[in-house]
Scaffold this motif. Sequence first.
Motif, mmCIF file in Angstrom:
data_model
loop_
_atom_site.group_PDB
_atom_site.id
_atom_site.type_symbol
_atom_site.label_atom_id
_atom_site.label_comp_id
_atom_site.label_asym_id
_atom_site.label_seq_id
_atom_site.Cartn_x
_atom_site.Cartn_y
_atom_site.Cartn_z
ATOM 1 N N UNK A 292 0.808 -1.215 0.000
ATOM 2 C CA UNK A 292 0.000 0.000 0.000
ATOM 3 C C UNK A 292 0.842 1.266 0.000
ATOM 4 N N UNK A 293 0.256 2.333 0.514
ATOM 5 C CA UNK A 293 0.936 3.629 0.520
ATOM 6 C C UNK A 293 2.229 3.604 1.330
ATOM 7 N N UNK A 294 2.277 2.759 2.347
ATOM 8 C CA UNK A 294 3.491 2.641 3.160
ATOM 9 C C UNK A 294 4.654 2.153 2.306
ATOM 10 N N UNK A 295 4.404 1.184 1.440
ATOM 11 C CA UNK A 295 5.469 0.634 0.584
ATOM 12 C C UNK A 295 5.862 1.600 -0.518
ATOM 13 N N UNK A 296 4.888 2.384 -0.990
ATOM 14 C CA UNK A 296 5.121 3.221 -2.167
ATOM 15 C C UNK A 296 5.556 4.642 -1.846
ATOM 16 N N UNK A 297 5.693 4.973 -0.559
ATOM 17 C CA UNK A 297 6.102 6.324 -0.191
ATOM 18 C C UNK A 297 5.023 7.354 -0.450
ATOM 19 N N UNK A 298 3.750 6.929 -0.348
ATOM 20 C CA UNK A 298 2.636 7.825 -0.658
ATOM 21 C C UNK A 298 1.803 8.197 0.567
ATOM 22 N N UNK A 299 2.350 7.988 1.749
ATOM 23 C CA UNK A 299 1.614 8.355 2.951
ATOM 24 C C UNK A 299 1.412 9.859 3.006
ATOM 25 N N UNK B 85 5.108 -3.499 -8.766
ATOM 26 C CA UNK B 85 5.013 -2.765 -10.031
ATOM 27 C C UNK B 85 5.356 -1.294 -9.810
ATOM 28 N N UNK B 86 4.806 -0.703 -8.760
ATOM 29 C CA UNK B 86 5.031 0.713 -8.475
ATOM 30 C C UNK B 86 6.510 0.985 -8.252
ATOM 31 N N UNK B 87 7.159 0.144 -7.464
ATOM 32 C CA UNK B 87 8.568 0.370 -7.141
ATOM 33 C C UNK B 87 9.471 0.180 -8.350
ATOM 34 N N UNK B 88 9.029 -0.625 -9.311
ATOM 35 C CA UNK B 88 9.824 -0.826 -10.528
ATOM 36 C C UNK B 88 9.591 0.265 -11.563
ATOM 37 N N UNK B 89 8.375 0.830 -11.591
ATOM 38 C CA UNK B 89 8.000 1.719 -12.684
ATOM 39 C C UNK B 89 7.807 3.181 -12.313
ATOM 40 N N UNK B 90 7.506 3.459 -11.051
ATOM 41 C CA UNK B 90 7.228 4.839 -10.642
ATOM 42 C C UNK B 90 8.244 5.359 -9.619
ATOM 43 N N UNK B 91 8.562 4.546 -8.646
ATOM 44 C CA UNK B 91 9.463 4.988 -7.573
ATOM 45 C C UNK B 91 10.803 5.533 -8.061
ATOM 46 N N UNK C 126 11.392 7.558 -10.208
ATOM 47 C CA UNK C 126 11.234 8.960 -10.616
ATOM 48 C C UNK C 126 10.628 9.728 -9.439
ATOM 49 N N UNK C 127 11.453 10.360 -8.612
ATOM 50 C CA UNK C 127 10.949 11.047 -7.405
ATOM 51 C C UNK C 127 9.850 12.065 -7.682
ATOM 52 N N UNK C 128 9.940 12.780 -8.813
ATOM 53 C CA UNK C 128 8.911 13.777 -9.114
ATOM 54 C C UNK C 128 7.551 13.124 -9.329
ATOM 55 N N UNK C 129 7.545 11.873 -9.810
ATOM 56 C CA UNK C 129 6.286 11.157 -10.030
ATOM 57 C C UNK C 129 5.640 10.794 -8.698
ATOM 58 N N UNK C 130 6.457 10.417 -7.721
ATOM 59 C CA UNK C 130 5.934 10.081 -6.394
ATOM 60 C C UNK C 130 5.327 11.326 -5.748
ATOM 61 N N UNK D 174 10.042 7.784 -21.855
ATOM 62 C CA UNK D 174 11.233 7.299 -21.160
ATOM 63 C C UNK D 174 12.430 8.208 -21.420
ATOM 64 N N UNK D 175 13.120 8.530 -20.340
ATOM 65 C CA UNK D 175 14.298 9.381 -20.448
ATOM 66 C C UNK D 175 13.999 10.854 -20.297
ATOM 67 N N UNK D 176 12.722 11.216 -20.349
ATOM 68 C CA UNK D 176 12.359 12.628 -20.209
ATOM 69 C C UNK D 176 12.176 12.969 -18.739
ATOM 70 N N UNK D 177 12.649 14.134 -18.353
ATOM 71 C CA UNK D 177 12.500 14.577 -16.970
ATOM 72 C C UNK D 177 11.242 15.428 -16.825
ATOM 73 N N UNK D 178 10.377 15.002 -15.915
ATOM 74 C CA UNK D 178 9.155 15.742 -15.646
ATOM 75 C C UNK D 178 9.232 16.380 -14.265
ATOM 76 N N UNK D 179 8.700 17.572 -14.136
ATOM 77 C CA UNK D 179 8.524 18.172 -12.815
ATOM 78 C C UNK D 179 7.218 17.627 -12.244
ATOM 79 N N UNK D 180 7.044 17.653 -10.923
ATOM 80 C CA UNK D 180 5.768 17.209 -10.350
ATOM 81 C C UNK D 180 4.583 17.959 -10.947
ATOM 82 N N UNK D 181 4.749 19.268 -11.138
ATOM 83 C CA UNK D 181 3.658 20.072 -11.683
ATOM 84 C C UNK D 181 3.254 19.645 -13.083
ATOM 85 N N UNK D 182 4.246 19.297 -13.911
ATOM 86 C CA UNK D 182 3.924 18.886 -15.283
ATOM 87 C C UNK D 182 3.204 17.542 -15.288
ATOM 88 N N UNK D 183 3.618 16.644 -14.403
ATOM 89 C CA UNK D 183 2.935 15.339 -14.318
ATOM 90 C C UNK D 183 1.489 15.538 -13.902
#
Length: 220
Positions: free
Chosen positions: A13-20, A126-132, A134-138, A177-186
């Motif tokens: 859950x959120x605890x594992x994904x850093x989404x608390x 899946x989250x830790x492999x694909x989203x984690x 990228x810190x801005x995505x979290x 892939x390879x593009x840097x996104x800011x949190x705001x842009x995401x």
Amino acid sequence: SSGINAEYGVRVGDLANGLLLKGDKSLEMLVFCTDKPTVYMLQNVKEKFEELLTEAQKKALKVAVESNKGAFVVTDPKGFSVTVTMTSKAMEADATAASITADVAAKVLDRKNCLRVLDELKHANWFQANVSPVPSAVIALRVLHHLMRQEDKQHWRNAAKPWILDVLVGQLLQANQGRRFSPGEIIRRILEAMSAGVLFSSNSSIPDPLLDPGVVGATA
């Protein structure tokens, strides 16, 4: 422990994904077992856990078995709780009349709960492999999850469930892939997709990465 066939414990859950988020007080973990978990095994894991507590912790914490959830719950005086659910890959085997009879006799824990937390583990992997990575995505997802919690229209909350938002952000990252996104842009891109109707029930553009073989990263 070999006596209870428990292999390891993991966060989900959120605890594992850093989404608390601020104010979150309910956390979830699971204990992965070699064999199908039973009421007896659940009680043993709970007792093993209590043995690790100091006297002060034993006085402060409440530890209670909730067999109907296949878990034991640890709560503290401030209202924080950790639900520790037991599960096993063996629970994914097709249920037959004979296996159901055997499970009842062995007091195996509820199958639906065990399968639910297995899905939670797959989501976390899946989250830790694909989203984690990228810190801005979290960061963006924390904001999006918060926005949906504040939404007063039930149909929006039902459509934009946390897992759906996670998958949308994962799709965005995979397509760029390879593009840097800011949190705001995401956040902007996800809100644009939502306003374009991506959450409509008739829309099939959100494949579940745990079910769609064409999507990489769904590991157990």
